[in-house]
Design a protein around this motif. Structure first.
Motif, mmCIF file in Angstrom:
data_model
loop_
_atom_site.group_PDB
_atom_site.id
_atom_site.type_symbol
_atom_site.label_atom_id
_atom_site.label_comp_id
_atom_site.label_asym_id
_atom_site.label_seq_id
_atom_site.Cartn_x
_atom_site.Cartn_y
_atom_site.Cartn_z
ATOM 1 N N TRP A 155 -21.199 -24.374 -36.832
ATOM 2 C CA TRP A 155 -22.570 -24.446 -36.315
ATOM 3 C C TRP A 155 -23.001 -25.858 -35.928
ATOM 4 C CZ3 TRP A 155 -25.006 -19.914 -35.457
ATOM 5 C CH2 TRP A 155 -24.580 -18.777 -36.177
ATOM 6 N N GLY A 156 -22.434 -26.873 -36.564
ATOM 7 C CA GLY A 156 -22.998 -28.208 -36.506
ATOM 8 C C GLY A 156 -22.406 -29.129 -35.451
ATOM 9 N N SER A 157 -22.774 -30.418 -35.547
ATOM 10 C CA SER A 157 -22.375 -31.406 -34.540
ATOM 11 C C SER A 157 -20.870 -31.689 -34.520
ATOM 12 C CB SER A 157 -23.157 -32.714 -34.751
ATOM 13 O OG SER A 157 -22.873 -33.279 -36.016
ATOM 14 N N PRO A 158 -20.105 -31.509 -35.590
ATOM 15 C CA PRO A 158 -18.652 -31.681 -35.454
ATOM 16 C C PRO A 158 -18.030 -30.743 -34.420
ATOM 17 C CG PRO A 158 -19.261 -31.843 -37.756
ATOM 18 C CD PRO A 158 -20.492 -31.408 -37.017
ATOM 19 N N GLY A 159 -18.540 -29.514 -34.320
ATOM 20 C CA GLY A 159 -18.079 -28.628 -33.265
ATOM 21 C C GLY A 159 -18.452 -29.158 -31.893
ATOM 22 N N SER A 160 -19.647 -29.739 -31.787
ATOM 23 C CA SER A 160 -20.079 -30.350 -30.525
ATOM 24 C C SER A 160 -19.189 -31.534 -30.168
ATOM 25 C CB SER A 160 -21.534 -30.812 -30.640
ATOM 26 O OG SER A 160 -22.375 -29.776 -31.099
ATOM 27 N N LEU A 161 -18.801 -32.314 -31.174
ATOM 28 C CA LEU A 161 -17.907 -33.449 -30.952
ATOM 29 C C LEU A 161 -16.559 -32.978 -30.412
ATOM 30 C CD1 LEU A 161 -17.049 -36.406 -31.199
ATOM 31 C CD2 LEU A 161 -16.651 -36.013 -33.642
ATOM 32 N N LEU A 162 -16.053 -31.899 -30.963
ATOM 33 C CA LEU A 162 -14.785 -31.358 -30.490
ATOM 34 C C LEU A 162 -14.916 -30.896 -29.034
ATOM 35 C CD1 LEU A 162 -11.948 -30.925 -31.624
ATOM 36 C CD2 LEU A 162 -12.660 -28.653 -32.356
ATOM 37 N N ALA A 163 -16.023 -30.238 -28.712
ATOM 38 C CA ALA A 163 -16.248 -29.784 -27.340
ATOM 39 C C ALA A 163 -16.329 -30.965 -26.378
ATOM 40 C CB ALA A 163 -17.526 -28.950 -27.270
ATOM 41 N N ALA A 164 -17.049 -32.012 -26.757
ATOM 42 C CA ALA A 164 -17.153 -33.198 -25.906
ATOM 43 C C ALA A 164 -15.787 -33.838 -25.690
ATOM 44 C CB ALA A 164 -18.123 -34.200 -26.522
ATOM 45 N N THR A 165 -14.959 -33.824 -26.723
ATOM 46 C CA THR A 165 -13.616 -34.394 -26.604
ATOM 47 C C THR A 165 -12.751 -33.569 -25.670
ATOM 48 O OG1 THR A 165 -13.798 -35.306 -28.837
ATOM 49 C CG2 THR A 165 -11.596 -35.149 -27.904
ATOM 50 N N PHE A 166 -12.834 -32.241 -25.758
ATOM 51 C CA PHE A 166 -12.094 -31.396 -24.831
ATOM 52 C C PHE A 166 -12.529 -31.658 -23.384
ATOM 53 C CE2 PHE A 166 -11.443 -28.240 -28.476
ATOM 54 C CZ PHE A 166 -10.111 -28.578 -28.636
ATOM 55 N N MET A 167 -13.845 -31.814 -23.174
ATOM 56 C CA MET A 167 -14.339 -32.102 -21.828
ATOM 57 C C MET A 167 -13.851 -33.468 -21.345
ATOM 58 S SD MET A 167 -16.035 -29.619 -20.438
ATOM 59 C CE MET A 167 -16.964 -30.446 -19.137
ATOM 60 N N HIS A 168 -13.853 -34.437 -22.224
ATOM 61 C CA HIS A 168 -13.388 -35.782 -21.867
ATOM 62 C C HIS A 168 -11.921 -35.740 -21.475
ATOM 63 C CE1 HIS A 168 -12.099 -39.996 -22.682
ATOM 64 N NE2 HIS A 168 -13.286 -40.277 -22.172
ATOM 65 N N GLU A 169 -11.119 -35.018 -22.237
ATOM 66 C CA GLU A 169 -9.690 -34.930 -21.948
ATOM 67 C C GLU A 169 -9.435 -34.182 -20.645
ATOM 68 O OE1 GLU A 169 -8.237 -34.825 -26.655
ATOM 69 O OE2 GLU A 169 -8.251 -32.987 -25.442
ATOM 70 N N ARG A 170 -10.114 -33.063 -20.456
ATOM 71 C CA ARG A 170 -9.854 -32.218 -19.298
ATOM 72 C C ARG A 170 -10.324 -32.865 -18.000
ATOM 73 N NH1 ARG A 170 -6.477 -27.868 -18.480
ATOM 74 N NH2 ARG A 170 -7.323 -26.440 -16.911
ATOM 75 N N SER A 171 -11.428 -33.615 -18.077
ATOM 76 C CA SER A 171 -11.986 -34.220 -16.868
ATOM 77 C C SER A 171 -11.359 -35.575 -16.557
ATOM 78 C CB SER A 171 -13.506 -34.367 -17.009
ATOM 79 O OG SER A 171 -13.822 -35.219 -18.095
ATOM 80 N N GLY A 172 -10.395 -35.979 -17.375
ATOM 81 C CA GLY A 172 -9.734 -37.252 -17.121
ATOM 82 C C GLY A 172 -10.547 -38.452 -17.534
ATOM 83 N N GLY A 173 -11.383 -38.276 -18.525
ATOM 84 C CA GLY A 173 -12.234 -39.363 -18.988
ATOM 85 C C GLY A 173 -13.624 -39.233 -18.389
ATOM 86 N N THR A 400 -8.437 -23.224 -30.160
ATOM 87 C CA THR A 400 -9.785 -23.791 -30.093
ATOM 88 C C THR A 400 -10.022 -24.937 -31.072
ATOM 89 O OG1 THR A 400 -10.863 -22.174 -31.584
ATOM 90 C CG2 THR A 400 -10.723 -21.602 -29.240
ATOM 91 N N LEU A 401 -9.029 -25.272 -31.868
ATOM 92 C CA LEU A 401 -9.105 -26.451 -32.734
ATOM 93 C C LEU A 401 -8.273 -27.580 -32.130
ATOM 94 C CD1 LEU A 401 -10.308 -27.257 -35.604
ATOM 95 C CD2 LEU A 401 -7.969 -26.957 -36.427
ATOM 96 N N ASP A 402 -7.031 -27.252 -31.751
ATOM 97 C CA ASP A 402 -6.140 -28.232 -31.131
ATOM 98 C C ASP A 402 -6.178 -28.152 -29.611
ATOM 99 O OD1 ASP A 402 -5.110 -29.284 -33.541
ATOM 100 O OD2 ASP A 402 -3.730 -27.606 -33.718
ATOM 101 N N VAL A 403 -6.485 -26.995 -29.077
ATOM 102 C CA VAL A 403 -6.446 -26.787 -27.635
ATOM 103 C C VAL A 403 -7.613 -25.886 -27.249
ATOM 104 C CG1 VAL A 403 -4.870 -24.811 -27.899
ATOM 105 C CG2 VAL A 403 -5.010 -25.977 -25.708
#
Length: 418
Positions: A155-173, A400-403
């Motif tokens: 529910w919390g911000s750690p899940g949001s952090l993971l989502a932001a990291t996936f977006m950062h990786e996928r969009s090339g930074g 959804t944790l690693d990928v």
């Protein structure tokens, strides 16, 4: 004893068979496709219902509903584990709206939740068709969850952090996602508390109306540690050095050793008058620690602890609750795949594959008992199918944790370890 033998069962595993694993994946995909009902998605499983739940209500979330099944089918197809699926027929905008209605009916407005809210569904939609409007929606959901009091993955911000990291990786930074990652990490740093009794940091969680200090791989410290570890290249060397010390210290100080066994209790601070429970599953206990620390840099103190945890998981045996990822045999076995990748010791791959053979039998027995599969990513059979594929290719990548986003180039269906 650091695990409850009553929660486990003797290992009953025929020799590893890649053809049998592939047949099980095909069976799960085939039955999942057959069970799909347009507009209704997939039926709930009795094991995913609490007393009083309406079994006819739509199950929609990433964690144990349609979003997770759609994600799993897309992922298996992208890896080359199956052909095209009914997932292509699911309208993700409608699924998001249905999931929002489910949340509201349950009394929640936590749309920024990663495992239960809109966030993962918007990520899926952006992955299929990237665009500025989708990116704006994702950024808004992440920001709305910045100071969520749960401070955990679901529910919390750690899940949001993971989502932001996936977006950062996928969009090339990109500065937008990097800035969000740093804001989330700074918020989590400001919320850290120190326990004099245990000599380590922890996060207090306000979850389901209760205050707690969970350590585990879904609601606790080590899941947040995983999200921070994934983001370490964005955080920078100095900030990561702090987090690296903090994580290693808390994981080490909170471990309980009994001879050559190692496990972690669910909470750092056990409420007065309550005895700690000893669980051995991803969502509480050693398997979640091993899996969530998969990307943690080599550490002369931590690494022996993780190896001992792996031996403890093996000694406990398969979980009697079933084959799933969150609290089942497949989730525990992912820890063996992680240790194989960290050490290249073949015994860990052998153990993962032994649990895989056992988990296939568990899934088949459950299907006979209930007359249906368990249509859920984290608590059901699609998650097992992904684990079986990872056993074939000897590469751990917890869904959804690693990928999150599908590979850009599908693997050949015949691909496997040399």
């Amino acid at each position: 004893m650091l695990f409850d033998p009553a929660r486990h069962e003797p290992l009953q595993a025929p020799p590893w068979s890649e053809p049998r694993a592939r047949d099980a994946i095909d069976w799960i995909v085939r039955e999942t496709q057959a069970a799909f009902v347009p507009g209704r998605y997939w039926p709930s499983h009795p094991k995913d219902l609490d007393p009083g739940d309406d079994p006819s209500a739509l199950a929609t979330s990433l964690y144990f509903g349609a979003a997770g099944v759609v994600w799993a089918l897309h992922h298996l197809h992208a890896l080359g584990a199956c052909g095209a699926t009914v997932a292509e027929r699911v309208d993700l905008d409608r699924l998001r709206d249905d999931n929002r209605a489910w949340l509201r009916a349950a009394g929640f407005e936590d749309f920024g939740s990663y495992l239960m809210g809109d966030l993962a569904i918007e990520l899926m939609a952006w992955g299929h068709e990237p665009g500025a409007a989708r990116a704006d929606a994702i950024a808004w959901l992440i920001e709305s969850n910045l100071d969520h009091p749960a401070r955990e993955l679901m529910w919390g911000s750690p899940g949001s952090l993971l989502a932001a990291t996936f977006m950062h990786e996928r969009s090339g930074g990109g500065a937008r996602w990097a800035a969000l990652i740093r804001r989330l990490a700074a918020q989590l740093c400001s919320e850290l508390q120190w326990s004099d009794e245990h000599g380590c940091h922890f996060w207090p969680q306000h979850l389901y109306g209760q205050h707690c200090s969970y350590l585990d791989g879904v609601h606790g410290f080590v899941a947040t540690a995983h999200a921070l570890t994934r983001a370490r290249d964005v955080l920078g060397a100095d900030e990561w050095a702090f987090w690296q010390r903090c994580i290693a210290n808390t994981v080490t100080r909170s471990a309980t050793r009994e001879g050559d066994l190692v496990n972690w209790r669910p909470e750092l601070i056990v409420p007065e008058g309550r005895q700690p429970r000893w669980l051995m599953q991803f969502c509480h206990g050693a398997p979640g620690f091993v899996i969530c620390l998969a990307h943690f840099p080599p550490d002369e103190v931590l690494d022996p602890l993780l190896l001992a945890a792996g031996d403890t998981i093996w000694r406990a045996g398969p979980l009697a609750k079933g084959a799933n990822l969150c609290h089942g045999t497949a989730g525990n076995a992912y820890a063996f795949l992680v240790l194989h990748e960290r050490t290249r010791d073949p015994r860990w791959l052998e153990r993962a594959r032994a649990f895989a053979m056992h988990a296939i039998g568990q899934a088949q027995a459950d299907a006979r008992q209930y007359g249906q599969l368990r249509h859920s990513l984290w608590t059901g059979d699609p998650g097992l199918a992904i684990f079986l594929w990872d056993c074939i290719r000897a590469a751990p990548s917890l869904p959804t944790l690693d990928v999150f986003f599908a590979p850009t180039r599908p693997e050949a269906r015949g691909a496997g370890p040399a």
